[in-house]
Scaffold this motif. Structure first.
Motif, PDB file in Angstrom:
ATOM      1  N   THR A 171       0.855  -1.180   0.000  1.00 36.86           N
ATOM      2  CA  THR A 171       0.000   0.000   0.000  1.00 36.86           C
ATOM      3  C   THR A 171       0.893   1.233   0.000  1.00 36.86           C
ATOM      4  O   THR A 171       1.865   1.308   0.751  1.00 36.86           O
ATOM      5  CB  THR A 171      -0.900   0.028   1.248  1.00 36.86           C
ATOM      6  OG1 THR A 171      -1.814  -1.061   1.201  1.00 36.86           O
ATOM      7  CG2 THR A 171      -1.687   1.334   1.322  1.00 36.86           C
ATOM      8  N   ARG A 192       0.383   5.559   0.033  1.00 40.01           N
ATOM      9  CA  ARG A 192      -0.566   6.674   0.114  1.00 40.01           C
ATOM     10  C   ARG A 192       0.200   7.989   0.274  1.00 40.01           C
ATOM     11  O   ARG A 192       1.128   8.081   1.080  1.00 40.01           O
ATOM     12  CB  ARG A 192      -1.526   6.487   1.280  1.00 40.01           C
ATOM     13  CG  ARG A 192      -2.554   7.620   1.424  1.00 40.01           C
ATOM     14  CD  ARG A 192      -3.752   7.199   2.215  1.00 40.01           C
ATOM     15  NE  ARG A 192      -4.505   6.165   1.531  1.00 40.01           N
ATOM     16  CZ  ARG A 192      -5.362   6.387   0.528  1.00 40.01           C
ATOM     17  NH1 ARG A 192      -5.558   7.613   0.086  1.00 40.01           N
ATOM     18  NH2 ARG A 192      -5.998   5.389  -0.019  1.00 40.01           N
ATOM     19  N   VAL A 250      -3.929  10.532  -2.453  1.00 41.58           N
ATOM     20  CA  VAL A 250      -3.953   9.487  -3.469  1.00 41.58           C
ATOM     21  C   VAL A 250      -3.326   8.219  -2.907  1.00 41.58           C
ATOM     22  O   VAL A 250      -2.328   8.272  -2.181  1.00 41.58           O
ATOM     23  CB  VAL A 250      -3.215   9.939  -4.752  1.00 41.58           C
ATOM     24  CG1 VAL A 250      -1.771  10.297  -4.461  1.00 41.58           C
ATOM     25  CG2 VAL A 250      -3.309   8.875  -5.846  1.00 41.58           C
ATOM     26  N   TYR A 287      -2.543   3.795  -3.577  1.00 39.58           N
ATOM     27  CA  TYR A 287      -2.450   2.660  -4.493  1.00 39.58           C
ATOM     28  C   TYR A 287      -2.265   1.396  -3.666  1.00 39.58           C
ATOM     29  O   TYR A 287      -1.414   1.342  -2.775  1.00 39.58           O
ATOM     30  CB  TYR A 287      -1.285   2.827  -5.468  1.00 39.58           C
ATOM     31  CG  TYR A 287      -1.156   1.696  -6.464  1.00 39.58           C
ATOM     32  CD1 TYR A 287      -1.977   1.646  -7.589  1.00 39.58           C
ATOM     33  CD2 TYR A 287      -0.239   0.662  -6.269  1.00 39.58           C
ATOM     34  CE1 TYR A 287      -1.874   0.615  -8.507  1.00 39.58           C
ATOM     35  CE2 TYR A 287      -0.130  -0.372  -7.180  1.00 39.58           C
ATOM     36  CZ  TYR A 287      -0.955  -0.394  -8.294  1.00 39.58           C
ATOM     37  OH  TYR A 287      -0.859  -1.437  -9.196  1.00 39.58           O
ATOM     38  N   ASN A 288      -3.087   0.385  -3.935  1.00 47.02           N
ATOM     39  CA  ASN A 288      -2.999  -0.898  -3.235  1.00 47.02           C
ATOM     40  C   ASN A 288      -2.906  -2.016  -4.265  1.00 47.02           C
ATOM     41  O   ASN A 288      -3.538  -1.943  -5.333  1.00 47.02           O
ATOM     42  CB  ASN A 288      -4.254  -1.144  -2.386  1.00 47.02           C
ATOM     43  CG  ASN A 288      -4.503  -0.051  -1.374  1.00 47.02           C
ATOM     44  OD1 ASN A 288      -3.820   0.046  -0.377  1.00 47.02           O
ATOM     45  ND2 ASN A 288      -5.492   0.782  -1.646  1.00 47.02           N
ATOM     46  N   THR A 289      -2.172  -3.041  -3.928  1.00 43.92           N
ATOM     47  CA  THR A 289      -2.132  -4.189  -4.836  1.00 43.92           C
ATOM     48  C   THR A 289      -1.750  -5.450  -4.078  1.00 43.92           C
ATOM     49  O   THR A 289      -1.198  -5.395  -2.978  1.00 43.92           O
ATOM     50  CB  THR A 289      -1.129  -3.958  -5.976  1.00 43.92           C
ATOM     51  OG1 THR A 289      -1.322  -4.919  -7.004  1.00 43.92           O
ATOM     52  CG2 THR A 289       0.314  -4.060  -5.488  1.00 43.92           C
ATOM     53  N   TYR A 328      -5.453  -4.766  -8.145  1.00 43.76           N
ATOM     54  CA  TYR A 328      -4.854  -3.475  -7.855  1.00 43.76           C
ATOM     55  C   TYR A 328      -5.955  -2.427  -7.778  1.00 43.76           C
ATOM     56  O   TYR A 328      -7.065  -2.616  -8.306  1.00 43.76           O
ATOM     57  CB  TYR A 328      -3.829  -3.094  -8.927  1.00 43.76           C
ATOM     58  CG  TYR A 328      -4.408  -3.011 -10.324  1.00 43.76           C
ATOM     59  CD1 TYR A 328      -4.826  -1.798 -10.856  1.00 43.76           C
ATOM     60  CD2 TYR A 328      -4.540  -4.156 -11.108  1.00 43.76           C
ATOM     61  CE1 TYR A 328      -5.362  -1.716 -12.135  1.00 43.76           C
ATOM     62  CE2 TYR A 328      -5.075  -4.089 -12.384  1.00 43.76           C
ATOM     63  CZ  TYR A 328      -5.479  -2.868 -12.894  1.00 43.76           C
ATOM     64  OH  TYR A 328      -6.017  -2.798 -14.161  1.00 43.76           O
ATOM     65  N   SER A 329      -5.653  -1.328  -7.103  1.00 41.17           N
ATOM     66  CA  SER A 329      -6.646  -0.261  -6.973  1.00 41.17           C
ATOM     67  C   SER A 329      -5.936   1.071  -6.815  1.00 41.17           C
ATOM     68  O   SER A 329      -4.822   1.157  -6.296  1.00 41.17           O
ATOM     69  CB  SER A 329      -7.572  -0.512  -5.781  1.00 41.17           C
ATOM     70  OG  SER A 329      -6.847  -0.504  -4.571  1.00 41.17           O
ATOM     71  N   LEU A 330      -6.610   2.104  -7.280  1.00 39.46           N
ATOM     72  CA  LEU A 330      -6.109   3.457  -7.180  1.00 39.46           C
ATOM     73  C   LEU A 330      -7.264   4.341  -6.729  1.00 39.46           C
ATOM     74  O   LEU A 330      -8.347   4.303  -7.328  1.00 39.46           O
ATOM     75  CB  LEU A 330      -5.578   3.935  -8.530  1.00 39.46           C
ATOM     76  CG  LEU A 330      -5.082   5.390  -8.599  1.00 39.46           C
ATOM     77  CD1 LEU A 330      -3.789   5.543  -7.815  1.00 39.46           C
ATOM     78  CD2 LEU A 330      -4.866   5.805 -10.058  1.00 39.46           C
ATOM     79  N   ASP A 331      -7.068   5.108  -5.658  1.00 37.56           N
ATOM     80  CA  ASP A 331      -8.109   6.040  -5.241  1.00 37.56           C
ATOM     81  C   ASP A 331      -7.509   7.430  -5.086  1.00 37.56           C
ATOM     82  O   ASP A 331      -6.352   7.585  -4.700  1.00 37.56           O
ATOM     83  CB  ASP A 331      -8.792   5.580  -3.951  1.00 37.56           C
ATOM     84  CG  ASP A 331      -7.884   5.638  -2.747  1.00 37.56           C
ATOM     85  OD1 ASP A 331      -8.160   6.418  -1.831  1.00 37.56           O
ATOM     86  OD2 ASP A 331      -6.892   4.874  -2.714  1.00 37.56           O
TER      87      ASP A 331
END
Length: 1014
Positions: free
Chosen positions: A750, A752, A765, A767-769, A866-869
């Motif tokens: 993770t 951030r 912002v 990002y997790n994966t 994966y994710s992006l917020d």
């Protein structure tokens, strides 16, 4: 009755809130003070708060003044310093406060909820992710529990698959519970436990990960009243597309012709059906049309929360009401789901040493629908959606206008639809889906859930400093009751009598306003939970010790099950920290199980972990880019009894048929009776998981960048297995043993970044994966010969999909004039083939296509998620967007929507089939067949597709209004959000479809809402 209960509960809630708020009003006075650091230097910008009555900041001289009403303490806080709470009184209206520089992640405010206790973040040696729900809701107003996890936490596939091990257990306030009865407006935070040390205390339940949910509680002198409302409109992302009646008949005829059979439908009938000629005899029904379904559905959520309290009593009350409109358009009572929930969490100080908590939860969920359901032994086997997916478009006329009937006597006394239509049907189809929706009555399914938690918190410092005892007793009850309206209706079959149209009545109209409860559909569960802890927390100079001893019991009861599900654990967590730098954690659980043989009913699961906070070392460069850095590692052996059978260790028999001797029979027969094995006692042991997890956690660049990463390895072995392949047939029974094993490896992280770009612009912002792969280490499987080694599962991916490798379709050139395959092509063991059938590769080169040509052709588990917020704030505006993707998953097109034949309902995919007008050997569908084609309809690369995707599950735009001091509100958030508006997936037309019972469409939509705090 339910509506009256709603009114009473809402009245009680409102009365309690008003009473609680008024009870905390009082006269005020001015408190003055000064804030300094430990070296007596004044500190400016320190935040001083007195409950929710007011707040202020210290000036350049460190001085402040604040108006005090009922508060008995003030809290002083500043970044990089330990906060202090000071008791105050009107008799002493001047104070001095000295704040001490903090060690990051080692303060009281840094504590994280863990099983049966809390630890400062810096003392946690395992891979643990914490989600602050207040922060989540500040930018994302979805209130389902999964919305706080999916794409928000590294190491989790979707919302519950931790590290790819499978479904983690949800723990709500200390006990395994369903998340169906809690939403984010009730939750303080969520902790995801991803390593053996952090989760071991939950024993067998902790095998595949733990997701810990802690609900809100009231805080001393912090009054809060919030109201939230959210209204949205949803549309279907996709619906199945089936052939109209004319196309269906053409396709059906072609399937018969392909198999050398006569056609069923004449060209005239097909043309009349297509042109709408005489629809009574040429029906064409689209069950996904606007006749039956709404174009969109709406929902409404309203939630209220009130919390606060004094030093003696603290309370937290939440109430919620939701309404979800159903898709079904017809019916005397619209399809809908109503839900009402209320939660009251209270804390009481019985004395200076003894505290008590009492919590109560009640949830009602009521589903109303026209009775379109069919049941078998109380289980729903068919509903509107299954009928829409199986009823042929030309089976029967939906409605018959009486104006088209020549003989009125044939429908005398009929219960007409809208005064002008009869319900169509036949002797084969005595039910009409329009009739089910409008004439069969209603079904009401009511779910009731009640929960009581009661506990004590006893400060035992009079025995020794730092010693506390806690105990908690919980009871959960859930039941489902179903009311049916016992109505039936007649259908009418149109017939020609000469040149006149008449109808034949089938069945009878039986009206009824009475409702009855079907006992076969009723269901209930009960859970009794108990746990107690003895905690010792003490600092001795540079040594810090935090030890928790645990006893835990949970019993889950369901109907018609001989054995209830029981969990009995004794555990210990011992956390030692030296000089705020080095951490040692030993945690273990003694697990009890009645599934094990006497003498072996307790197993010990040991775990251990180390942590090193490098950033607190003297040699570490304090003015560098790193603010905090901890290395960590854990290892553990977790045992579990997560299998279904209770008496595998015991041998049991049952009597069977008789065998008569010497041709004797009757009562005087000479005979023996079979004695059959039900189970042969096995020397089973605990299932085990050996796991280690190493990683780091850090803050960088003036705490603007956060990073967390872990590598994990897990071997799940000695799994209880029925050795169907290894047991010799001569034994007459199947051996059960600890056998199968799987190995999981992966990496998750993770990142951030939070930064104030300007005074008005801030960004956040993340990002997790997770990367994960799983292999079969050991498995009971057949012993394959030399020509079938590609079928071996051991040593390959646990999600491996085995099937044949297709090479398109057979073409005309692949056959001789007599219909046999040309020389050079392998023979097929799955029956005779012809042009348009799936053509397979002879993997083992033995000249024949059979099951031994199966090999690994895909993987049903994704390799990566994966994710992006991103959240961007500009003045009072917030814009939030979340993107989630996955890579590496394969799926089959093997539902009845694609594997269509014979009398099944044909989807539009049948129009792409190989045939006289489409002889492309790369066609996406093989030739049509009047029977289930044994060659074509089997798993192979022909039916395989990639399920890689990237989606935007939510985006939200908010406007925040800050209330004025002593105004009527503290804050207002206005928001508009969208869900599932963007999906990038080359196969989304396949993946977005749903089939079977309850298969209402996946939705996308928008909503507007408001969140107000008073």
């Amino acid at each position: 009755m339910i509506k009256e209960l709603y009114k009473k509960l809402i009245f009680f809630f409102t009365f309690f809130v008003i009473l609680s708020i008024n009870a905390q009003e009082g006269d005020s006075y001015i408190l003055k003070g000064k804030v300094t650091d430990e070296f007596n230097a004044p500190l400016s910008g320190a935040l001083v708060t007195a409950g929710k009555e007011g707040k202020t900041y210290s000036d350049q001289k460190g001085e402040f003044q604040i108006s005090i009403s009922k508060a008995t303490s003030v809290k002083v806080a500043k970044d990089d310093f330990e906060s202090q709470e000071i008791t105050i009184s009107e008799m002493n209206n001047t104070i001095s406060v000295s704040l001490i520089h903090t060690k990051l992640f080692l303060q009281e405010t840094d504590k994280i909820n863990l099983p049966f206790g809390k630890l400062e973040k810096g003392r946690i040696v395992g891979s643990v992710s914490n989600i602050n729900i207040e922060e989540h809701l500040s930018k994302d107003q979805r209130i389902g529990v999964g919305s706080a996890i999916t794409g928000k936490v590294g190491g989790v596939f979707n919302n519950a698959n931790v590290l790819g091990f499978g479904s983690a257990v949800y723990i709500v306030d200390g006990i395994p519970r369903s998340i169906d009865f809690v939403n984010l407006t009730e939750i303080e935070d969520i902790t995801v436990l991803k390593d053996p040390v952090s989760r071991v205390l939950y024993g067998s339940a902790a095998d595949k990960g733990v997701i810990l949910i802690t609900t809100k509680r009231g805080k001393v002198e912090k009054k809060n009243l919030t109201v939230r409302a959210d209204y949205g409109i949803q549309t279907a992302v996709a619906k199945p597309k089936y052939l109209n009646a004319a196309d269906y008949m053409e396709v059906y005829n072609q399937a018969n012709l392909n198999d050398g059979k006569a056609i069923k439908y004449s060209d005239t009938k097909i043309a009349d059906t297509r042109n709408g000629v005489n629809p009574m005899f040429n029906p064409d029904v689209d069950y996904y049309s606007s006749t039956f379904l709404r174009n969109n559905v709406n929902y409404l959520d309203v939630n209220m929360e009130a919390s606060g309290g004094t030093s003696k009593v603290q309370y937290m009350l939440t109430a919620g009401l939701s309404n979800n409109q159903g898709w079904l358009k017809l019916g005397s009572e619209n399809e809908r789901t109503d839900r009402f929930n209320i939660r009251a969490n209270t804390n009481y100080s019985l004395s200076s040493k003894l505290k008590m908590n009492l919590d109560a939860v009640s949830v009602f969920k009521i589903y109303n629908s026209p009775d379109v359901f069919d049941l078998t032994n109380g289980v729903v086997t068919s509903d509107f959606w299954t009928k829409a997916q199986t009823n042929l478009p030309n089976s029967y006329p939906l409605l018959i206008p009486i104006s088209s009937i020549s003989d009125p006597a044939s429908y005398l006394g009929a219960d007409l639809i809208d005064g002008q239509y009869l319900l169509g049907g036949t002797n084969e189809f005595t039910r009409n889906i329009y009739g089910d929706l409008t004439r069969r009555g209603n079904k009401t399914i009511t779910d009731r859930y009640f929960q009581i938690n009661s506990g004590l918190d006893w400060d035992l410092s009079f025995l020794t400093k730092g010693l506390t005892f806690k105990t908690n007793l919980t009871f959960d009850f859930f039941n489902t009751s179903v009311e049916n309206q016992n109505k039936s209706y007649a259908v009418y079959q149109p017939v020609m009598v000469g040149n006149d149209v008449s109808v034949v009545k089938i069945g009878a109209d039986v009206p009824s306003n009475e409702k009855s409860v079907n006992a076969a559909e009723a269901y209930f569960t009960r859970r009794l939970g108990f746990y107690s802890t003895l905690n010792y927390k003490r600092d001795f100079g540079i040594h810090s010790l935090d030890v928790t001893a645990l006893s835990y019991l949970s019993q889950f009861i369901v109907p018609n099950v001989f054995q209830s599900e029981k969990s009995l654990n004794y555990g210990i967590r011992a956390n030692y920290m030296l000089a705020n730098k080095y951490v040692l954690d030993f945690s273990g659980a003694v697990i009890g199980s009645s599934k094990m043989a006497p003498g072996n009913r307790f197993g010990f699961s040991p775990t251990a972990g180390l942590g090193w906070i490098i950033s607190n070392e003297d040699f570490f460069h304090k003015n560098g880019a790193t603010d905090f850095l901890e290395l960590r590692g854990t290892v553990g052996l977790l045992k579990n009894d997560n299998w279904n059978d209770y008496f595998l260790y015991d041998t049991s028999f049952s009597r069977g048929n008789y065998f008569n001797y010497s041709n004797t029979s009757g009562n005087s027969a000479i005979r023996n009776q079979e004695l059959n094995y039900n189970n042969v006692g096995a020397n089973i042991d605990w299932q085990k998981r050996l796991e280690f997890n190493i990683g780091f956690e850090g803050l960088f660049f003036n705490k603007s960048l956060y990073a967390d990463a872990s590598f994990f390895h897990s071997k799940s072995y000695d799994l209880i297995t029925a050795l169907n392949n290894s047991t010799p047939d001569l034994l007459g029974y199947t051996i059960t043993a600890n056998n199968n094993a799987f190995v999981d490896n992966g990496f998750e992280y993770t990142i951030r970044y939070k930064k104030a770009i300007t005074k008005d612009v801030k960004i956040d912002v993340g990002y997790n994966t997770i990367f994960s792969n799983s292999k079969v280490s050991k498995m009971d499987e057949p012993i394959y010969g030399p020509n079938a080694q590609t079928r071996v599962r051991t040593g390959n991916a646990s999600g491996a999909m085995f099937g044949l490798t297709a090479n398109g379709l057979y073409g005309v050139s692949d056959f001789n004039t007599d219909g046999t395959l040309v020389t050079g092509l392998p023979k097929v063991s799955y029956g005779n083939v012809q042009p348009g059938d799936v053509k397979y590769i002879d993997i083992n080169n033995d000249g024949i296509i059979d099951d031994n040509d199966q090999s690994i052709i895909g993987n049903n588990r994704p390799d990566m998620q994966y994710s992006l917020d991103l959240n961007v704030s500009y003045k009072n505006f917030d814009f939030y967007v979340l993107g989630v993707g996955q890579v590496g998953q394969d799926q089959y097109r093997n539902s009845a929507y694609f594997w269509t034949y014979g009398d099944l309902k044909y989807s539009e995919t049948a129009l792409q089939a190989y045939g006289p007008n489409n002889q492309d050997v790369n066609a996406t569908m093989p030739r049509l067949s009047s029977t289930k084609n044994n060659n074509n309809y089997r798993n192979s690369t022909y039916w395989l597709y990639k399920n890689n995707f990237f989606t935007i599950p939510t985006l939200q735009l908010s406007y925040n209004i800050k209330g004025k001091e002593k105004g009527m509100f503290n804050s207002v958030k206005l928001f508009v959000k969208g869900n599932n508006l963007i999906v990038l997936n080359k196969n989304k037309d396949i993946e977005n479809l749903r089939f079977g019972v309850g298969s209402s469409p996946i939705t996308k939509g928008v909503s507007i809402g408001v969140l107000t705090s008073f």
